[in-house]
Design an enzyme around this catalytic site. Structure first.
Site, PDB file in Angstrom:
ATOM      1  N   THR A  60       0.838  -1.200   0.000  1.00  0.00           N
ATOM      2  CA  THR A  60       0.000   0.000   0.000  1.00  0.00           C
ATOM      3  C   THR A  60       0.873   1.250   0.000  1.00  0.00           C
ATOM      4  O   THR A  60       0.605   2.221  -0.725  1.00  0.00           O
ATOM      5  CB  THR A  60      -0.929   0.007   1.226  1.00  0.00           C
ATOM      6  OG1 THR A  60      -1.685  -1.207   1.235  1.00  0.00           O
ATOM      7  CG2 THR A  60      -1.877   1.189   1.187  1.00  0.00           C
ATOM      8  N   TYR A  61       1.917   1.212   0.823  1.00  0.00           N
ATOM      9  CA  TYR A  61       2.870   2.334   0.845  1.00  0.00           C
ATOM     10  C   TYR A  61       3.481   2.529  -0.541  1.00  0.00           C
ATOM     11  O   TYR A  61       3.582   3.658  -1.044  1.00  0.00           O
ATOM     12  CB  TYR A  61       3.964   2.064   1.880  1.00  0.00           C
ATOM     13  CG  TYR A  61       5.016   3.141   1.965  1.00  0.00           C
ATOM     14  CD1 TYR A  61       4.903   4.190   2.873  1.00  0.00           C
ATOM     15  CD2 TYR A  61       6.135   3.102   1.128  1.00  0.00           C
ATOM     16  CE1 TYR A  61       5.882   5.175   2.949  1.00  0.00           C
ATOM     17  CE2 TYR A  61       7.107   4.082   1.190  1.00  0.00           C
ATOM     18  CZ  TYR A  61       6.972   5.119   2.110  1.00  0.00           C
ATOM     19  OH  TYR A  61       7.934   6.095   2.179  1.00  0.00           O
ATOM     20  N   ASP A  62       3.880   1.426  -1.175  1.00  0.00           N
ATOM     21  CA  ASP A  62       4.485   1.514  -2.511  1.00  0.00           C
ATOM     22  C   ASP A  62       3.509   2.124  -3.516  1.00  0.00           C
ATOM     23  O   ASP A  62       3.912   2.881  -4.408  1.00  0.00           O
ATOM     24  CB  ASP A  62       4.927   0.135  -2.985  1.00  0.00           C
ATOM     25  CG  ASP A  62       6.096  -0.420  -2.176  1.00  0.00           C
ATOM     26  OD1 ASP A  62       6.765   0.370  -1.496  1.00  0.00           O
ATOM     27  OD2 ASP A  62       6.303  -1.644  -2.226  1.00  0.00           O
ATOM     28  N   LYS A 138      27.072   1.546  20.743  1.00  0.00           N
ATOM     29  CA  LYS A 138      28.092   2.152  19.884  1.00  0.00           C
ATOM     30  C   LYS A 138      27.961   1.502  18.505  1.00  0.00           C
ATOM     31  O   LYS A 138      28.376   0.378  18.294  1.00  0.00           O
ATOM     32  CB  LYS A 138      29.489   1.928  20.444  1.00  0.00           C
ATOM     33  CG  LYS A 138      30.584   2.603  19.624  1.00  0.00           C
ATOM     34  CD  LYS A 138      31.950   2.365  20.235  1.00  0.00           C
ATOM     35  CE  LYS A 138      33.025   3.079  19.415  1.00  0.00           C
ATOM     36  NZ  LYS A 138      33.124   2.542  18.040  1.00  0.00           N
ATOM     37  N   ARG A 159      31.843  12.460   8.619  1.00  0.00           N
ATOM     38  CA  ARG A 159      32.651  12.977   9.732  1.00  0.00           C
ATOM     39  C   ARG A 159      34.019  13.470   9.252  1.00  0.00           C
ATOM     40  O   ARG A 159      34.542  14.464   9.734  1.00  0.00           O
ATOM     41  CB  ARG A 159      32.826  11.888  10.794  1.00  0.00           C
ATOM     42  CG  ARG A 159      33.689  12.337  11.965  1.00  0.00           C
ATOM     43  CD  ARG A 159      33.782  11.284  13.056  1.00  0.00           C
ATOM     44  NE  ARG A 159      34.670  11.746  14.100  1.00  0.00           N
ATOM     45  CZ  ARG A 159      35.974  11.518  14.133  1.00  0.00           C
ATOM     46  NH1 ARG A 159      36.543  10.814  13.167  1.00  0.00           N
ATOM     47  NH2 ARG A 159      36.723  11.980  15.109  1.00  0.00           N
ATOM     48  N   CYS A 425      64.137 -12.273   0.999  1.00  0.00           N
ATOM     49  CA  CYS A 425      62.845 -11.843   0.491  1.00  0.00           C
ATOM     50  C   CYS A 425      62.269 -12.931  -0.418  1.00  0.00           C
ATOM     51  O   CYS A 425      62.985 -13.428  -1.309  1.00  0.00           O
ATOM     52  CB  CYS A 425      62.997 -10.545  -0.296  1.00  0.00           C
ATOM     53  SG  CYS A 425      61.496 -10.043  -1.188  1.00  0.00           S
ATOM     54  N   CYS A 428      62.430 -11.362  -4.288  1.00  0.00           N
ATOM     55  CA  CYS A 428      63.672 -11.029  -5.003  1.00  0.00           C
ATOM     56  C   CYS A 428      64.915 -11.683  -4.418  1.00  0.00           C
ATOM     57  O   CYS A 428      66.018 -11.508  -4.953  1.00  0.00           O
ATOM     58  CB  CYS A 428      63.862  -9.513  -5.036  1.00  0.00           C
ATOM     59  SG  CYS A 428      64.263  -8.792  -3.425  1.00  0.00           S
TER      60      CYS A 428
END
Length: 691
Positions: A60-62, A138, A159, A425, A428
């Site tokens: 109905t809202y739609d 929070k 923010r 590493c 390399c």
């Protein structure tokens, strides 16, 4: 404003199920019906979002909403505050930066009950024992500032850094729980802080739809909400299920006495608050509130990661004040990180842009707080040894801040020993160098991994913004040997080199070479950001450029001199100095300067000194300019652009919704205010500057 009742508008409690054809209405009848529909939709939004008591079915809202759209499309009856504006406006070129009406500071936090008790003791030492607290969830979403004038929604901003944020007015306008017009006896002026989020059930539907369309699902509701709110096309935002809770009044023409009064009053104006908030005068009751909320967390339809405990009385809050970053009258009692147990199937080492080696555990996939996790950080070699963690171990995986997964502890030791960190590493084979708990590859740009990330960053928006040079193309150029061990190799590439590669034609090759040519004379601040100094992004690079004026001055600056620059602390100063002390970096920079110099600085260009010696500060939003555009414009012509007004400021440029703090400071220091973009451009024209 008059609140709608059933007597005044039959669409409120008894909406029609069908309507006369639109084409049979006169414009006057259409306008009257459209206003009835708008009022009815606002009323039912209030019932649904604020009172949590819908009065009509969704279909109905739609039907009401669709009818209103049809009328506004057929007749010239659309209003600025119409609910149909939630479907989104015209796409934006970029999000402007706006200054907040009042600072949106962060909240000090901790995960232990004793931290909260110490907060309570500090408060009572300062203001006495007559203290009442408000406790509230929070939310794990995205904070926004929302402004209403004369009851009408006028602006929203993220923010940002707490003082300035992105203008997301059109995107927030699409959120159904943000009213375009307030209800009842609202104030003339109201500035709110709220949290935009995506409800859990809506997030699951959104991800299911994305997967069905062949798209990647979002990692979590917070990331989805943040990305949605920053869309340049408001219609994209409108198509995603954002929601909002309001929890703080930043400024208002209505004089509130307490946070609790705000909590009770905002719903009267049609603004949604969270119904789990409580008030208490005992800190132990606040601790109990957090434990009860944490127990109910799985049943909530929104993400939370703790509780906020804040002093109720606003005069007391003003007396307690703030630090530079935190409110002294509030504290966040965080929940423990969500965790699950799984098995490490392998451990690999990633090489970052600065050479830092980060160990990563590959896991049997496990659901941690609604997110499937298959990789988790092991932090550094020292952490691996301390936890005694290895391949095959059963481990507890947590999400720091409910976002970043990491291995928290070994639950069952199955490997014979902990993972041995490589001495070379993995990319390399250069020697690994240890600096405290951290490990670094010594290969520099001779390391493919560092070179790839360095080139990607150099071409990124934070670097020189070279279009057409994304990650896949960088990989292709390096694999083809066109980029070997220097950023300057980019400028040695020729058209024939590119057209020989798969996926390149003459047009795409020419476009990239044109982009590279356009980047040959960058501004000093752009160059400093692009070369990959650790901890130095565009903002810090701009600070360095303003302070030193020339690259050689930055390269030779001592740690103490660097630390004297506003906004640069000791750790960042150390990183900058160490970067320029490296012989490998010195070689790369000198090689690069042969290709891209000279750098553009205001002090080097005699024709760009029309504003030399002047200092500008900007506040509010200027039509046709972003904040960075305006600052760059005056800097390009010899002026300084700073963030705060002082006795050394020559002009404050005030756009729409200027910050009152800067206006007050201008008055105190007798600084002229250029009111609006017209006044600003008039000054530029007087100085012979045309935009």
């Amino acid at each position: 404003m008059t609140t709608v009742t059933a007597d005044e508008n039959s669409y409120v409690e008894d909406p029609p199920t069908d309507f006369d054809p639109v084409e049979e209405l006169t414009e006057e009848a259409a306008a009257e019906q459209a206003e009835q529909l708008r009022e009815a939709i606002r009323y039912h939004d209030y019932r649904y979002y604020v009172e949590n008591d819908p009065a009509i079915a969704d279909r109905t809202y739609d039907a009401l909403f669709t009818r209103l759209q049809d009328l506004e499309d057929a007749f010239d009856v659309r209003t600025e505050d119409s609910p149909t504006r939630r479907v989104g406006g015209e796409p934006l070129d970029e999000l402007d930066t706006v200054e907040h009406v009042a600072p949106m500071l962060s909240i000090d936090s901790g995960g232990e009950a004793e931290d909260v008790r110490e907060f309570d003791r500090r408060v009572r030492r300062s203001v006495g024992d007559d203290v009442t607290y408000v406790c509230e969830p929070k939310f794990d979403g995205l904070s926004v500032e929302v402004v209403y004038e004369d009851g009408e929604y006028v602006r929203a901003a993220t923010r940002g850094d707490g003082y300035e944020g992105d203008d997301v007015t059109e995107n927030v306008r699409t959120i159904a729980s943000v009213p375009h017009r307030l209800r009842g006896d609202y104030p003339d002026y109201l500035v709110l802080r709220g949290e935009v989020h995506i409800p859990e059930d809506a997030f699951r539907r959104l991800n299911r739809e994305r997967v069905e369309r062949g798209e990647d699902p979002f990692a979590n509701p917070r990331n989805a909400a943040a990305g949605t709110l920053r869309q340049l096309d408001p219609s994209v935002t409108a198509g995603r299920p954002l929601d909002v809770f309001f929890f703080d009044v930043l400024d208002s023409s209505y004089d509130f006495d307490s946070h609790w009064e705000q909590h009770e009053t905002l719903p009267e104006w049609g603004l949604r608050v969270n119904d789990r908030s409580e008030r208490t005068d005992d800190i132990e009751d606040a601790l109990d509130y957090r434990d009860r909320l944490m127990a109910d967390r799985p049943d909530l339809n929104y993400e939370i990661d703790g509780t906020v405990i804040k002093v109720d009385d606003l005069d007391t809050c003003a007396e307690l004040g703030t630090t530079e970053r935190h409110y002294r009258w509030a504290y966040a009692y965080k929940f423990p990180a969500r965790s699950e147990v799984t098995t490490i199937t392998d451990i690999t080492v990633q090489v970052g842009r600065t050479g830092r080696l980060t160990p990563v555990a590959l896991l049997d996939p496990v659901d941690v707080g609604g997110v499937t996790v298959s990789r988790a950080s092991l932090h550094n070699p020292e952490e691996i040894a301390e936890m005694n963690v290895g391949v095959g171990d059963e481990v507890k995986v947590e999400r720091a801040g409910d976002v970043i997964p990491y291995v928290a502890e070994v639950v069952e030791k199955r490997a014979e020993d902990h993972y041995e960190f490589p001495e070379e590493c993995p990319v390399c084979e250069s020697a690994v160098e240890f600096d405290g708990p951290m490990a670094y590859c010594t290969g520099g740009l001779a390391c493919d991994a560092q070179l790839r990330r360095a080139v990607e960053y150099y071409a990124s928006e934070d670097g020189l913004d070279i279009e057409g040079l994304g990650g896949e193309r960088v990989d292709q150029l390096i694999d083809a040997g066109l980029i070997e061990d220097s950023l300057a190799d980019l400028y040695r590439i020729e058209e024939a080199d590119l057209t020989d590669l798969e996926g390149w034609g003459e047009t795409s090759a020419r476009n990239l070479l044109d982009e590279l040519d356009d980047s040959r004379h960058p501004r000093l601040r752009e160059f400093l950001s692009a070369i990959g100094i650790p901890k130095v992004g565009p903002a810090t690079a701009a600070d360095l450029a303003r302070e030193f004026g020339e690259l050689d001055a930055v390269r030779s600056a001592s740690r103490e001199r660097l630390e004297s620059v506003d906004g640069i602390g000791p750790k960042v100063a150390d990183q900058i100095a160490e970067f320029f002390d490296s012989p490998e970096n010195e070689r790369v920079i000198d090689d690069l300067l042969d290709a891209v110099g000279p750098l553009e600085t205001s002090s080097e260009t005699e024709t760009d000194d029309e504003l030399a010696g002047l200092t500008f500060v900007f506040t509010g939003s200027l039509a046709d300019y972003t904040r960075s555009d305006a600052q760059e414009l005056v800097e390009d012509h010899g002026a300084n652009a700073t963030s705060s007004v002082s006795g050394n400021t020559d002009y404050l440029v005030a756009g729409d919704s200027p910050g009152q703090t800067k206006l007050d400071a201008a008055e105190e220091n007798d600084v002229p205010v250029l009111d609006g973009v017209e006044a600003f451009e008039r000054l530029l024209a007087e100085r012979g500057i045309e935009r």
